[in-house]
Design a protein around this motif. Structure first.
Motif, mmCIF file in Angstrom:
data_model
loop_
_atom_site.group_PDB
_atom_site.id
_atom_site.type_symbol
_atom_site.label_atom_id
_atom_site.label_comp_id
_atom_site.label_asym_id
_atom_site.label_seq_id
_atom_site.Cartn_x
_atom_site.Cartn_y
_atom_site.Cartn_z
ATOM 1 N N LEU A 295 -7.783 18.602 -5.249
ATOM 2 C CA LEU A 295 -8.381 18.349 -6.564
ATOM 3 C C LEU A 295 -7.756 17.079 -7.138
ATOM 4 C CD1 LEU A 295 -8.237 21.918 -8.187
ATOM 5 C CD2 LEU A 295 -10.081 20.932 -6.825
ATOM 6 N N THR A 296 -8.577 16.156 -7.577
ATOM 7 C CA THR A 296 -8.067 14.933 -8.204
ATOM 8 C C THR A 296 -9.020 14.507 -9.319
ATOM 9 O OG1 THR A 296 -7.482 12.603 -7.844
ATOM 10 C CG2 THR A 296 -9.199 13.511 -6.423
ATOM 11 N N ILE A 297 -8.457 13.942 -10.391
ATOM 12 C CA ILE A 297 -9.290 13.368 -11.452
ATOM 13 C C ILE A 297 -9.497 11.895 -11.132
ATOM 14 C CG2 ILE A 297 -9.471 12.799 -13.899
ATOM 15 C CD1 ILE A 297 -7.901 15.271 -14.563
ATOM 16 N N VAL A 298 -10.760 11.490 -11.047
ATOM 17 C CA VAL A 298 -11.102 10.100 -10.733
ATOM 18 C C VAL A 298 -11.741 9.457 -11.961
ATOM 19 C CG1 VAL A 298 -12.357 8.571 -9.151
ATOM 20 C CG2 VAL A 298 -11.558 10.807 -8.342
ATOM 21 N N VAL A 299 -11.347 8.234 -12.244
ATOM 22 C CA VAL A 299 -11.952 7.462 -13.336
ATOM 23 C C VAL A 299 -12.725 6.298 -12.719
ATOM 24 C CG1 VAL A 299 -11.547 6.169 -15.453
ATOM 25 C CG2 VAL A 299 -10.049 8.083 -14.863
ATOM 26 N N ASN B 252 -2.563 0.574 -4.496
ATOM 27 C CA ASN B 252 -2.903 -0.732 -3.932
ATOM 28 C C ASN B 252 -2.360 -1.786 -4.899
ATOM 29 O OD1 ASN B 252 -4.140 -3.030 -2.942
ATOM 30 N ND2 ASN B 252 -6.248 -2.290 -3.219
ATOM 31 N N HIS B 253 -1.195 -2.392 -4.558
ATOM 32 C CA HIS B 253 -0.541 -3.316 -5.504
ATOM 33 C C HIS B 253 -0.314 -2.602 -6.853
ATOM 34 C CE1 HIS B 253 -2.454 -5.914 -2.486
ATOM 35 N NE2 HIS B 253 -1.509 -6.805 -2.759
ATOM 36 N N PHE B 254 0.128 -1.354 -6.786
ATOM 37 C CA PHE B 254 0.431 -0.468 -7.930
ATOM 38 C C PHE B 254 -0.811 0.105 -8.622
ATOM 39 C CE2 PHE B 254 4.394 -3.106 -7.927
ATOM 40 C CZ PHE B 254 5.254 -2.101 -7.528
ATOM 41 N N ILE B 255 -2.007 -0.281 -8.211
ATOM 42 C CA ILE B 255 -3.230 0.269 -8.811
ATOM 43 C C ILE B 255 -3.704 1.454 -7.959
ATOM 44 C CG2 ILE B 255 -5.638 -0.211 -9.427
ATOM 45 C CD1 ILE B 255 -3.508 -1.669 -11.184
ATOM 46 N N PRO B 256 -3.892 2.638 -8.565
ATOM 47 C CA PRO B 256 -4.287 3.820 -7.781
ATOM 48 C C PRO B 256 -5.759 3.744 -7.374
ATOM 49 C CG PRO B 256 -4.227 4.361 -10.124
ATOM 50 C CD PRO B 256 -3.757 2.944 -10.004
ATOM 51 N N GLN C 206 0.870 -1.180 0.000
ATOM 52 C CA GLN C 206 0.000 0.000 0.000
ATOM 53 C C GLN C 206 0.906 1.229 0.000
ATOM 54 O OE1 GLN C 206 -3.348 -0.570 -0.275
ATOM 55 N NE2 GLN C 206 -2.784 -2.722 -0.232
ATOM 56 N N ALA C 207 1.102 1.821 -1.154
ATOM 57 C CA ALA C 207 2.058 2.921 -1.278
ATOM 58 C C ALA C 207 1.383 4.266 -1.068
ATOM 59 C CB ALA C 207 2.725 2.881 -2.648
ATOM 60 N N PHE C 208 2.076 5.131 -0.363
ATOM 61 C CA PHE C 208 1.718 6.545 -0.225
ATOM 62 C C PHE C 208 2.628 7.247 -1.226
ATOM 63 C CE2 PHE C 208 2.231 10.736 1.727
ATOM 64 C CZ PHE C 208 1.008 11.016 2.303
ATOM 65 N N GLU C 209 2.101 7.576 -2.407
ATOM 66 C CA GLU C 209 2.955 8.036 -3.514
ATOM 67 C C GLU C 209 2.368 9.282 -4.198
ATOM 68 O OE1 GLU C 209 5.519 8.213 -5.194
ATOM 69 O OE2 GLU C 209 6.808 6.540 -4.695
ATOM 70 N N GLN D 233 -11.951 6.849 -0.419
ATOM 71 C CA GLN D 233 -11.943 5.713 -1.343
ATOM 72 C C GLN D 233 -13.370 5.320 -1.699
ATOM 73 O OE1 GLN D 233 -10.171 2.110 0.327
ATOM 74 N NE2 GLN D 233 -9.125 1.751 -1.620
ATOM 75 N N GLU D 234 -13.577 4.937 -2.962
ATOM 76 C CA GLU D 234 -14.875 4.398 -3.394
ATOM 77 C C GLU D 234 -14.635 3.175 -4.269
ATOM 78 O OE1 GLU D 234 -17.767 8.336 -3.391
ATOM 79 O OE2 GLU D 234 -17.440 7.272 -5.263
ATOM 80 N N PRO D 235 -15.581 2.248 -4.285
ATOM 81 C CA PRO D 235 -15.385 1.027 -5.082
ATOM 82 C C PRO D 235 -15.176 1.331 -6.571
ATOM 83 C CG PRO D 235 -17.287 0.804 -3.611
ATOM 84 C CD PRO D 235 -16.861 2.236 -3.554
ATOM 85 N N ASP D 236 -14.263 0.591 -7.196
ATOM 86 C CA ASP D 236 -14.017 0.663 -8.648
ATOM 87 C C ASP D 236 -13.780 2.090 -9.132
ATOM 88 O OD1 ASP D 236 -14.364 -2.146 -8.882
ATOM 89 O OD2 ASP D 236 -16.525 -1.850 -8.746
ATOM 90 N N SER D 237 -13.111 2.867 -8.315
ATOM 91 C CA SER D 237 -12.794 4.266 -8.659
ATOM 92 C C SER D 237 -11.289 4.457 -8.552
ATOM 93 C CB SER D 237 -13.520 5.227 -7.714
ATOM 94 O OG SER D 237 -14.915 5.058 -7.820
#
Length: 539
Positions: free
Chosen positions: A495-499, A448-452, A422-425, A469-473
């Protein structure tokens, strides 16, 4: 949807559906800005542009790009005006992009993708093009920052690209080698409050040996001339190895000092030059790790620039991002997002790995270096205590520095945050208020295992953490914007862009309260966006 907050990283989201694969797929640029659907209320002080960069084209014709840092640069922009929001994106028209689109193939070698000669040429012209040398890429997919009154999209080579941040039009390619002795510059400059830009890159030093130069670009000029033309080298750091400079992604700066961490991940210059002579190699082929070297840490005075020849050493670690650095009572404190050990983390960022099913993604991350946020402390007077004693007397840190028999000073860090896989990056701070100064809060993208898949906040004094955090986001690096009426360090928003690939409007700009990571507003658009790396908020 409601946001999910924890006071710690106690549990980890799983992603068995594999929606994260969508953030590594090609998209098209837009012809005009799209209006966003806003829920919540945009704070009145958010009147400007969120600018982001990342890869947007992951293949050309039938030829794929192989590494996360190979896709062609796509610039994204969320514009905020009187509570209304639009989203726009365009490819940066670099030489790498234009020629790839024109010839429908990879023409310039990227970080992990090799360009081959045009198969349509005859055997003789193909033969000669093998020995002409490979061009250095200008694919500026990593970051954007201001120089004077202009804005530049950047990668880590000697080329930076001037862009119009209103229209996202590409204006001019600039070669930093024309102005200073440098082989390339990082995508993470340090910028003073007056607009002065500092950056670092490797260079040929004295006696035909490799070194690292800190370059200074002055702020906006009264005569409106280009500040880049007045760039100069202010100080030079020596290299631990003559022909093998370390990979450098960022550096630290306090009010009076530069901090440079030389990791054991080296660029083998002979391999590098060999790759340039005969095709078939890429940048990734030229990296090697030296476990025995460990980590060398250097400091230099800023003004006037002067290298301080103390031999600070630490255990082998990987490093991409400095969080912050500051001076306190005769010490320099600096906080880093590190990766344990000597192996190069980029070895795990091949697109094939990131597009695997969730169980495979987790398996790959299990064998990769593990992330850790570390605080190091350097004594500015390391000779005031006898050999073998801890030289650090700051009451609030367990970091140590010890003089050894051979004259080296061994540094042991304090761990500020550590979570398995779990990286703080991609860290950010209240840069305007606290860069180079003592501070309390850092914000980051959680991998999370390299997945943001989360946005994090860390109190570097108490080690308390918060998470959105939200599911599948899948969010991106959070950028802090200060509330102009605020007093506290964390009075502001992120500000963050979420997909969220499965949503009706799959891309949104999320605005979080920086105090507790609660949601203030979001602005959604009905197009999918790929991953972005770094960027800036332009008021």
């Amino acid at each position: 949807m409601t946001d999910v907050k924890y006071k710690m990283f106690a549990s980890s989201f799983e992603h068995p559906a594999g929606d994260y694969k969508k953030i590594f797929e090609t998209v098209e640029e837009l012809n005009e800005p799209l209006p966003a659907t806003v829920t919540g209320r945009i704070p009145s002080f958010i009147r400007g542009s969120l600018l982001r960069l990342g890869p947007g084209l992951f293949e050309v014709g039938s030829e794929p790009f192989y590494h996360l840092f190979d896709g062609q640069a796509l610039m994204h922009k969320f514009d905020f005006s009187n509570g209304q929001v639009t989203y726009f994106r365009r490819f940066i028209k670099t030489d790498a992009y234009v020629r790839a689109i024109t010839e429908k193939r990879v023409v310039i070698t990227e970080f992990g993708t090799c360009a081959y000669p045009d198969p349509c040429k005859n055997i003789f012209s193909r033969f000669f093009s093998y020995f002409k040398g490979v061009e250095v890429t200008d694919n500026c997919l990593v970051n954007v920052y201001p120089i004077g009154e202009d804005f530049y999209a950047v990668t880590e080579t000697n080329f930076i690209t001037k862009v119009n941040v209103d229209t996202l039009e590409t204006l001019k390619k600039v070669d930093m080698c024309d102005y200073v002795n440098i082989n390339g510059v990082t995508a993470h400059p340090q910028i003073e409050r007056d607009g002065t830009v500092y950056n670092i890159g490797n260079c040929m030093g004295k006696g035909a040996t490799l070194a690292y130069n800190i370059v200074k670009i002055p702020p906006t000029q009264k005569d409106k001339s280009d500040p880049i033309e007045k760039s100069k080298v202010v100080v030079q750091f020596p290299s631990a190895e003559r022909f093998k400079p370390s990979y450098v992604h960022s550096f630290g700066m306090t009010e009076n000092y530069f901090v440079f961490v030389e990791t054991p991940v080296k660029i083998n210059l002979l391999k590098f030059l060999g790759a340039w002579a005969i095709r078939g190699s890429n940048y990734m082929d030229c990296f090697e790790s030296d476990e025995e070297k460990g980590t060398w840490i250097h400091i230099a005075k800023k003004d006037p620039g002067e290298y301080i020849d103390y031999k600070f050493r630490a255990a082998a670690m990987g490093l991409f991002h400095h969080i912050n650095a500051y001076e306190d009572s005769g010490f320099v404190v600096f906080d880093l997002c590190t990766w344990k050990g000597f192996e190069f983390v980029y070895n795990y960022l091949w697109l094939a790995n990131l597009r695997e099913n969730w169980d495979e993604v987790k398996k790959n991350a299990m064998i990769a270096p593990q992330p850790e946020v570390r605080r190091f402390v350097i004594p500015l007077d390391p000779y005031r205590e006898e050999q073998g004693k801890n030289l650090i007397s700051l009451p609030y840190t367990t970091a140590t520095a010890t003089m050894r028999e051979d004259g080296t000073i061994w540094l042991e860090p304090e761990v500020l945050f550590s979570g398995p896989r779990q990286a703080f990056e991609f860290p950010q701070i209240n840069y305007k208020m606290n860069n180079g100064r003592n501070y309390t809060y850092a914000y980051a993208l959680g991998l999370n295992h390299f997945i943001p898949d989360r946005i994090c906040k860390l109190n570097v004094r108490t080690k308390e953490t918060w998470v959105w955090q939200e599911p599948d986001s899948y969010p991106s690096e959070p950028l802090f914007v200060q509330n102009p009426d605020g007093v506290d360090e964390d009075d502001g928003v992120l500000l963050t862009i979420v997909v969220c690939p499965g949503a009706q409007r799959p891309t949104y700009c999320l605005i979080l309260n920086a105090k507790d990571l609660s949601e203030i507003a979001r602005a959604e658009v009905d197009v999918l966006s790929p991953v972005t790396f770094h960027g800036m908020y332009k008021p």
